[in-house]
Every structure is written in C-alpha cells, then in structure tokens.
Design an enzyme around this catalytic site. Sequence first.
Site, mmCIF file in Angstrom:
data_model
loop_
_atom_site.group_PDB
_atom_site.id
_atom_site.type_symbol
_atom_site.label_atom_id
_atom_site.label_comp_id
_atom_site.label_asym_id
_atom_site.label_seq_id
_atom_site.Cartn_x
_atom_site.Cartn_y
_atom_site.Cartn_z
ATOM 1 N N ASN A 117 0.818 -1.219 0.000
ATOM 2 C CA ASN A 117 0.000 0.000 0.000
ATOM 3 C C ASN A 117 0.853 1.270 0.000
ATOM 4 O O ASN A 117 0.595 2.197 -0.760
ATOM 5 C CB ASN A 117 -0.940 0.011 1.214
ATOM 6 C CG ASN A 117 -1.941 -1.136 1.154
ATOM 7 O OD1 ASN A 117 -1.999 -1.855 0.149
ATOM 8 N ND2 ASN A 117 -2.712 -1.319 2.209
ATOM 9 N N HIS A 130 -20.701 33.707 -30.257
ATOM 10 C CA HIS A 130 -21.864 32.940 -30.753
ATOM 11 C C HIS A 130 -21.619 32.413 -32.172
ATOM 12 O O HIS A 130 -22.566 32.214 -32.924
ATOM 13 C CB HIS A 130 -23.131 33.799 -30.750
ATOM 14 C CG HIS A 130 -23.371 34.507 -29.451
ATOM 15 N ND1 HIS A 130 -24.079 33.955 -28.408
ATOM 16 C CD2 HIS A 130 -22.958 35.724 -29.014
ATOM 17 C CE1 HIS A 130 -24.113 34.803 -27.389
ATOM 18 N NE2 HIS A 130 -23.428 35.883 -27.732
ATOM 19 N N SER A 190 -10.598 10.994 -48.654
ATOM 20 C CA SER A 190 -11.797 10.169 -48.574
ATOM 21 C C SER A 190 -11.622 8.985 -49.511
ATOM 22 O O SER A 190 -11.040 9.118 -50.591
ATOM 23 C CB SER A 190 -13.006 10.998 -49.008
ATOM 24 O OG SER A 190 -14.043 10.154 -49.451
ATOM 25 N N LYS A 209 -11.667 15.336 -51.498
ATOM 26 C CA LYS A 209 -11.645 15.624 -50.061
ATOM 27 C C LYS A 209 -10.244 15.606 -49.452
ATOM 28 O O LYS A 209 -9.403 14.788 -49.785
ATOM 29 C CB LYS A 209 -12.497 14.591 -49.292
ATOM 30 C CG LYS A 209 -13.970 14.677 -49.530
ATOM 31 C CD LYS A 209 -14.635 15.925 -48.954
ATOM 32 C CE LYS A 209 -14.724 15.925 -47.447
ATOM 33 N NZ LYS A 209 -15.678 14.958 -46.948
ATOM 34 N N ASN A 234 -9.405 15.831 -45.512
ATOM 35 C CA ASN A 234 -10.106 15.986 -44.229
ATOM 36 C C ASN A 234 -9.149 16.308 -43.080
ATOM 37 O O ASN A 234 -8.043 15.772 -43.029
ATOM 38 C CB ASN A 234 -10.863 14.688 -43.906
ATOM 39 C CG ASN A 234 -11.935 14.403 -44.942
ATOM 40 O OD1 ASN A 234 -12.560 15.326 -45.465
ATOM 41 N ND2 ASN A 234 -12.132 13.134 -45.250
ATOM 42 N N GLU A 238 -9.754 16.475 -35.843
ATOM 43 C CA GLU A 238 -10.996 15.836 -35.387
ATOM 44 C C GLU A 238 -10.702 14.801 -34.308
ATOM 45 O O GLU A 238 -11.424 14.684 -33.313
ATOM 46 C CB GLU A 238 -11.709 15.189 -36.566
ATOM 47 C CG GLU A 238 -12.298 16.216 -37.514
ATOM 48 C CD GLU A 238 -12.779 15.598 -38.807
ATOM 49 O OE1 GLU A 238 -13.861 15.965 -39.254
ATOM 50 O OE2 GLU A 238 -12.077 14.746 -39.382
ATOM 51 N N GLN A 270 -6.742 0.127 -7.125
ATOM 52 C CA GLN A 270 -5.850 -0.391 -8.162
ATOM 53 C C GLN A 270 -6.220 0.160 -9.546
ATOM 54 O O GLN A 270 -5.377 0.283 -10.419
ATOM 55 C CB GLN A 270 -5.950 -1.922 -8.167
ATOM 56 C CG GLN A 270 -5.148 -2.611 -9.236
ATOM 57 C CD GLN A 270 -5.063 -4.108 -8.994
ATOM 58 O OE1 GLN A 270 -4.393 -4.547 -8.066
ATOM 59 N NE2 GLN A 270 -5.759 -4.883 -9.802
ATOM 60 N N LYS A 294 -4.592 3.443 -11.767
ATOM 61 C CA LYS A 294 -3.508 3.475 -12.754
ATOM 62 C C LYS A 294 -4.032 3.338 -14.188
ATOM 63 O O LYS A 294 -3.503 3.966 -15.102
ATOM 64 C CB LYS A 294 -2.488 2.376 -12.446
ATOM 65 C CG LYS A 294 -1.661 2.709 -11.196
ATOM 66 C CD LYS A 294 -0.873 1.554 -10.656
ATOM 67 C CE LYS A 294 -1.709 0.569 -9.892
ATOM 68 N NZ LYS A 294 -2.320 1.104 -8.648
HETATM 69 N N1 ARG Z 1 -1.725 -3.734 -7.134
HETATM 70 C C1 ARG Z 1 -2.188 -3.046 -5.980
HETATM 71 C C2 ARG Z 1 -2.720 -1.655 -6.363
HETATM 72 O O1 ARG Z 1 -2.326 -1.148 -7.332
HETATM 73 C C3 ARG Z 1 -1.093 -2.854 -5.007
HETATM 74 C C4 ARG Z 1 -1.546 -2.717 -3.625
HETATM 75 C C5 ARG Z 1 -2.141 -3.992 -3.150
HETATM 76 N N2 ARG Z 1 -2.469 -3.955 -1.774
HETATM 77 C C6 ARG Z 1 -3.270 -4.849 -1.214
HETATM 78 N N3 ARG Z 1 -3.505 -4.689 0.041
HETATM 79 N N4 ARG Z 1 -3.845 -5.798 -1.906
HETATM 80 O O2 ARG Z 1 -3.530 -1.073 -5.696
#
Ligand code: ARG
Length: 496
Positions: free
Chosen positions: A142, A188, A315, A321, A323, A328, A360, A363
């Site tokens: 953690n 506008h 196109s 065309k 584009n 976009e 988790q 990420k």
């Molecule tokens: N892969 C986990 C995450 O990204 C790491 C931490 C995991 N901790 C746990 N107590 N299971 O959150």
Amino acid sequence: MDLNELHGRYRPYQLFVLPCSGPLKPSVGMAKKSQATWGGRFSRSPADLMLTFSESVSFDYRLAPYDIAVSRAHSAMLRHVGLISQREMRAIHKGLNALEARIADGKFKWNPALEDVHMNIEQALTKIAPEAAKLHTARSRNDQVATDSRLFLKEASRKLIDLLHRLQRAILSIADSNQNISIPGYTHLQRAQPVSVAHHLLAYVEMFDRDINRYERVAEDANWCPLGSGALAGTTLPIDREFVARELGFIDKRGRARVTTNSMDAVADRDLFLDFGHACALSSIHISRIAEDIILWNSSEFGYVELPDAFCTGSSLMPQKKNPDSLELLRGKSGRIVGSLQALYTMVKGLPLTYNRDLQEDKVQTFEAFDQLELCLQVLEGTIGGVVFKKSNCSKAVADPALLATDLADWLVSEGVAFRDAHHVVGALVAKAEELNVNLNAVPDLEAKAIHPKLRGAWREVFDLQRALKNREGIGMPGPKQIRKQLNRWKKRYAD
Ligand code: ARG
C-alpha cells in the site's frame, strides 16, 4: 463468403488480447497451494477467473523503474537502521540492477498469477538473491504503490510540461509569422470584431501556460514520500523515513526530506491522481477547442487556412476531399481523457479509509489519460506547425464594416453621446444599411444624419481596420504593438 466464416478467419481483435489474458476458466480454485507472497494463510490458490480479474501487472508493469528505485532506497534505509546487513543490502542491490536491465531489455517475463508489478519483481529478486526475503520488512504494497505512483506522477508531469513547451513554441512561431493578418473574432460563432491571427492564437498560449502551471503544482504536491506508512498504521520497526525520502528525491528546495504526515491518508489518498487527471482533462479540452477553431477555419465556408498534408487524410470515395482528421481526433480524444477523470472521481467516492482494492484501478485511467495526452500534444504541435493562413480570404472576411459597429458606438461616445444612446444609434444605422442593402459605412449622408446629427462626415473614418486595431493598444488587447509586446514576453518565456 459468409460473414461468420470471415470473422472466424480474421478475428482482428485477437491481436489486441493482453498477454496475460486468455480463455477464462471459472474454476473454483486449484488444489495447489498459493504461490502468492501472501499465500501463508491460504490453503488454495485463487480461481483462474479471479486471477484474470484481479491482476494489474498487465498495466502496472510500467511502474517497474520506480518500484525498483523504491526498493533500492528502502533496502539502503533498512541497512542504515541496522535491520539488514551491508552484505544483504549489496546482494539486494545487485539483484535489483540485474532485474532492471532485464526489464529494460524486454526480457523479463511478467506473470499475471503474481498479481502486480511489486510481487513480480519481489519474487524474481528473491530467486536471484535469497536475501530479498528481508526486503519487504516494514513496508506494505500500500505505501509502496503510493510511492511508485508519486514518482510516476512527478515524471509524467515533467514530460507533459516539456511537450507543452514545444507546443507553445510552435504556436508562437505561427502567431509571429502571421502578425499582420487579421480575421474576424467571433462570439456565438457570429462575426463580432476584428482581431489579428496572433491575438487569437495567443489566447491558446495563455491556456496552455495555465496547463503548465497545473502540472507544476501536481509535481510539487507529489513531492512527499509516503513510504513508511505501511499498510495503514506505519510499523513497529525503527525505520528512518527521511532517509528514504532523501534517497528518492522527495526533498524541498533546501534539500530537506519531505514525508507525508498521516499514515492512513498516505495510503488512501488519491487526490494527486485526480489533480493530474483534471490537469489532463483540461489540457485535452484546450486542445479540443483549438482543434475546433482550426477545423472551422479550414472549412470552405471560412477558408482561412490550409492544413499540412501530413496531418490530413483523404476520402476513400470523394477524390476532392482533404479531411482535417488529426484535428478531429484531437477533439474526439478529449472525450476519453475527460472520461478517465470521471472514472477516477467515481472510483474514490465513498471509499472508506484506508486502502481498498478499488484503488488499483487508478492506474488504468491515469496511464490512459497520460498516454493519450502525450500523443495529442505532439500531433497538435505537428499540425499547427504546418498551418498556412490564406491572407486574401482572411482580408476579405475581416473587411466587413459591420465588424466595426462597436467602434462607431465608441466614436459617438467620444463625441459626447451616452453609450446606451450610441448603441441604439448604431443599431438603427445597421438596420438602415440592411434595408438599403449597403455596407454599414455606405449609408448615405441624408439617412445617416436623420438617425443622429453627429453622423456626418468624420464618422466614416472609423471604418479603417488598421486604425481600429491601433486604437486597441491597452494591455491584453489586439493592437499591433500590444501583440508584439505579448509575443516577445512569451517568446522570452519559452526560449529554448
Ligand atoms: N496492485 C495493488 C494496487 O495497485 C497494489 C496494492 C495492493 N495492496 C493490497 N492490500 N492488496 O492497488
């Protein structure tokens, strides 16, 4: 050929299947004893389905360089406080160096059964150096993932700042070389008042500059070391948090260590991810807005610019065309990046303290926002760099005297007319011009005078574009001297 057969043959989506996924086997659990680092209290391994569901190494593998740096610093600290010996630390460092090289060469085999980047590295390390069994002393995944993430966010912010600098230089260069071209500014999406192209583009320089400040703040806020917070309540062992912080560069300007001050907050906090996500979302929105402006300018209806071939596509059907696809897509991708922020908000909302596995997912969204933005900034830089303004079309569009209706009202004010009255007078003149089907400055003397006695002679001089722009030299206005001043200020700021 029937469609099913075609699908069966090609299945293009299979190309994108992650290495660690595959057919799911919802078995209830294997008889094998768990090989996970936490396997001690378990008599069975997780079901394959659970492994597939819960692994994060398919995306958090990219934290590996930070994870290794953190392990290096942590083991140095364990040695410093006497929890491991010099020899053990050396063995761990040697192993980490070897793993680092193997990972960098793409030769490391990530194992999804080991869940995440942390356990993959720890297990591989223990195989090379049995001393690594002591590495996890006084730390938890953690505080480890919180530390890795802070290092990632610091570096990601720096990278985006660099790309934003490059983009700023590209915008400044095109603003600089088109200083003498004017176009209508819009409200506008209606032609409103004349501005120079440079003034319009410098509006984006302001936005991207604010973005840079936002990433600077994220990097600054990331600069506190959470390691030592343990799972949630620190450790009973005599660690030295400041030592680790210094090793990892979590220091202030005077070189003093910066460590987080509440172990529960340190492992549960994802504010930084949200700050970073917000910064990315806002950058993507700025990108989307400039993309939209250029898409409009590029349309036949506006005709202000020509886009570089290298960032356009044709196109498959309509040969004429060309584009504006890059623009976009830039506009479209903001949806993804804003979506990532939304996902982060929703993930954190209502989570009890402290760490929960939900976290988790932080990420996935953060990497996605970063990756897309990294691409978007480069594509925008490339596209902007090749934009060519079509001077004669711009001049034609900006020549409409109606764009200077407000200047006429200002002129009446300078002649002593109250602004509200002046506004009405010019409004009546506009109506008259429409009725007579002539330009605003071509309403005949007789009709003009009838609207207001001041409207004789000199009022027509207002309708001179250069004069109108020169009359706007206040700070932040589109007068040519002011624009030169602003351009110089920005150029100095973004000089290589
Ligand atoms: N892969 C986990 C995450 O990204 C790491 C931490 C995991 N901790 C746990 N107590 N299971 O959150």
